[in-house]
Structure formats: structure tokens, C-alpha cells
Design a protein around this motif. Structure first.
Motif, short mmCIF file in Angstrom:
data_model
loop_
_atom_site.label_atom_id
_atom_site.label_comp_id
_atom_site.label_asym_id
_atom_site.label_seq_id
_atom_site.Cartn_x
_atom_site.Cartn_y
_atom_site.Cartn_z
N GLY A 53 0.32 -16.36 19.39
CA GLY A 53 0.02 -15.01 18.94
C GLY A 53 -0.39 -14.06 20.04
N ASP A 54 -0.65 -14.56 21.24
CA ASP A 54 -0.99 -13.69 22.37
C ASP A 54 0.17 -12.75 22.67
N ARG A 55 -0.14 -11.49 23.03
CA ARG A 55 0.87 -10.54 23.47
C ARG A 55 1.00 -10.68 24.99
N VAL A 56 2.24 -10.73 25.46
CA VAL A 56 2.49 -10.89 26.89
C VAL A 56 3.62 -9.96 27.33
N GLU A 57 3.62 -9.65 28.63
CA GLU A 57 4.72 -8.90 29.22
C GLU A 57 5.63 -9.91 29.91
N ALA A 58 6.86 -10.01 29.47
CA ALA A 58 7.82 -10.97 30.01
C ALA A 58 8.75 -10.24 30.98
#
Length: 75
Positions: free
Chosen positions: A9-14
């Protein structure tokens, strides 16, 4: 600086993914769907492999945890 421990559920920048100099997937913001632990043969401990669903793109993408940037926790 302490390393972030990713959870589902963590938001990340890919970052974008490239193959032979060509962009095959563009950079984007996504959500960690699941976490796998793999031994890549470079060291004796397993590395976190994040399975990420990027907003606006189909399918899932795989990144090692040190290749993405944490943007916030689950909502």
C-alpha cells in the motif's frame, strides 16, 4: 538516514525502465502490491523486490527497493 521499510500500500515513485537504450515503461507514481525477497547472487542476504502497480499503466512492474523513492504510506 534510516532506510524505509516498505509495506503493501505504500506510494512510491518508480523510474522509467530501459532496454538497449529504449524506454520500455515510463516513470510514474504507483502503489506497492506485494513484496518478495530474492537473492540476486551479489551478496549473502536477500533483497526486497517490490511489485508495483503504476497509476495509469497496465500490468505490474518489479523494482528492487533501492531503485524507487517512497512517497507516503497507505491511505
Amino acid at each position: 538516514m534510516e532506510k524505509h521499510r516498505y509495506i503493501r500500500g505504500d506510494r512510491v515513485e518508480a523510474p522509467e525502465q530501459m532496454f538497449v537504450g529504449q524506454v520500455i515503461t515510463h516513470a510514474g507514481i504507483g502503489v506497492v502490491q506485494r513484496i518478495e525477497y530474492v537473492n540476486d547472487g551479489r551478496n549473502s542476504r536477500d533483497r526486497e523486490l517490490l511489485i508495483i502497480k503504476v497509476d495509469g499503466q497496465t500490468g505490474e512492474r518489479k523494482y528492487f527497493a533501492d531503485k524507487v523513492r517512497w512517497m507516503g504510506g497507505p491511505e
